[in-house]
Design a protein around this motif. Structure first.
Motif, mmCIF file in Angstrom:
data_model
loop_
_atom_site.group_PDB
_atom_site.id
_atom_site.type_symbol
_atom_site.label_atom_id
_atom_site.label_comp_id
_atom_site.label_asym_id
_atom_site.label_seq_id
_atom_site.Cartn_x
_atom_site.Cartn_y
_atom_site.Cartn_z
ATOM 1 N N ALA A 108 -22.547 4.077 -40.228
ATOM 2 C CA ALA A 108 -22.174 4.474 -41.587
ATOM 3 C C ALA A 108 -21.760 3.281 -42.442
ATOM 4 O O ALA A 108 -21.570 3.430 -43.654
ATOM 5 C CB ALA A 108 -21.040 5.496 -41.550
ATOM 6 N N GLU A 114 -22.705 -0.322 -43.977
ATOM 7 C CA GLU A 114 -23.883 -1.137 -44.280
ATOM 8 C C GLU A 114 -23.831 -2.494 -43.602
ATOM 9 O O GLU A 114 -24.838 -2.951 -43.035
ATOM 10 C CB GLU A 114 -24.025 -1.297 -45.791
ATOM 11 N N ASP A 157 -21.813 10.684 -44.153
ATOM 12 C CA ASP A 157 -21.824 9.227 -43.979
ATOM 13 C C ASP A 157 -22.539 8.806 -42.702
ATOM 14 O O ASP A 157 -23.350 7.877 -42.702
ATOM 15 C CB ASP A 157 -20.389 8.684 -43.954
ATOM 16 N N THR A 188 -26.383 9.078 -44.278
ATOM 17 C CA THR A 188 -26.390 7.704 -44.766
ATOM 18 C C THR A 188 -26.684 6.719 -43.642
ATOM 19 O O THR A 188 -27.407 5.736 -43.838
ATOM 20 C CB THR A 188 -25.037 7.355 -45.424
ATOM 21 N N PHE A 197 -30.370 6.628 -43.167
ATOM 22 C CA PHE A 197 -30.966 5.860 -44.264
ATOM 23 C C PHE A 197 -30.827 4.362 -44.027
ATOM 24 O O PHE A 197 -31.802 3.594 -44.140
ATOM 25 C CB PHE A 197 -30.310 6.252 -45.594
#
Length: 252
Positions: free
Chosen positions: A64, A66, A119, A123, A126
């Motif tokens: 979660a 980056e 998240d 995410t 992603f």
């Protein structure tokens, strides 16, 4: 894709579905980058991957975040010199009703419950998909594969607004990415497990577990290895892309 000697990242590999997937790929000779938060769990998964005949290396990362994901894929490529695929399996649950009224009191699913699951489960997929695709393109792979682990809950599961939304989302991402990434020889897919024999189910009360099993037409739980076999099929079948496979013993 023949996964022999291919480098495949598996998130949430510390136990359960992720460990089953990692072991399946290792048994076919893949080099598996096992990702999770718990180092002890990862050590056990890596040991089982090596015992299965493949190679494994552990990486601790929060999908979660980056910065964690960027570092993860940089490290994997630096360690192995290649990247051929990723299985986005890491996920959490924070179940609760959207709104619950009892004895005149109304409670709701908190934003924290919602956001925690989105998240990690959406995410995180992603971020890992983005970084994996960028590295595979940069490396000029002949063929790359991204598989997202969805869930039967993507059809709508009582008490799981957050989880259902995320798992529907990752199935949709596989379809979008199939269209966007085909030009780079990257295929995608998703697998939607039903009721699988994991630690979470093992911890349930026997009567609750029995009710779940009785609802499955095959009258038994799926095993993590069954999910691993399905993910492997997507990797190996070079005309498969952009679709979600339900693996639920006929439950749906």
């Amino acid at each position: 894709m023949n996964v022999q000697d291919k480098v495949v990242v598996v998130t949430g590999a510390g136990r359960g579905l992720g460990r089953g997937i990692a072991k399946m790929f290792a048994s076919k000779g893949a080099k598996v980058a096992c990702v999770d938060l718990n180092q002890a769990d990862l050590d056990e998964t890596v040991a089982q991957c090596k015992a299965a005949g493949g190679d494994g290396k552990s990486y601790t990362a929060n999908v979660a975040k980056e910065e964690d994901v960027v570092k993860l894929f940089n490290d994997v490529v630096a360690d192995f010199g290649a990247l051929h695929g990723v299985v986005n399996n890491a996920g959490i649950t924070r179940d609760g009703l959207l709104v619950k009224a009892k004895d005149g009191e109304i409670s709701t699913m908190s934003l924290q419950q919602w956001q925690a699951v989105i998240d990690v489960n959406l995410t995180g997929v992603f971020l890992c998909g983005r970084e994996a695709a960028a590295h595979m393109i940069r490396l000029g792979v002949e063929e790359g594969v991204i598989v997202n682990i969805s869930s039967l809950a993507r059809q709508g599961s009582f008490g799981q607004s957050n989880y259902s939304a995320a798992k529907s989302g990752v199935a949709a991402l596989a379809e979008v990415w199939a269209k966007e990434l085909a030009r780079y020889n990257i295929r995608t897919g998703a697998v939607a497990p039903g009721t699988i024999n994991t630690d979470m189910l093992a911890a349930m009360k026997p009567e609750a577990r029995d009710r779940l099993i009785s609802a499955v037409p095959l009258k038994r739980l799926g095993e993590p290895e069954n999910i691993g076999m399905t993910v492997l099929f997507i990797f190996e079948n070079d005309y498969f892309t952009g679709r979600c496979i339900d693996l639920d013993g006929g439950l749906r």
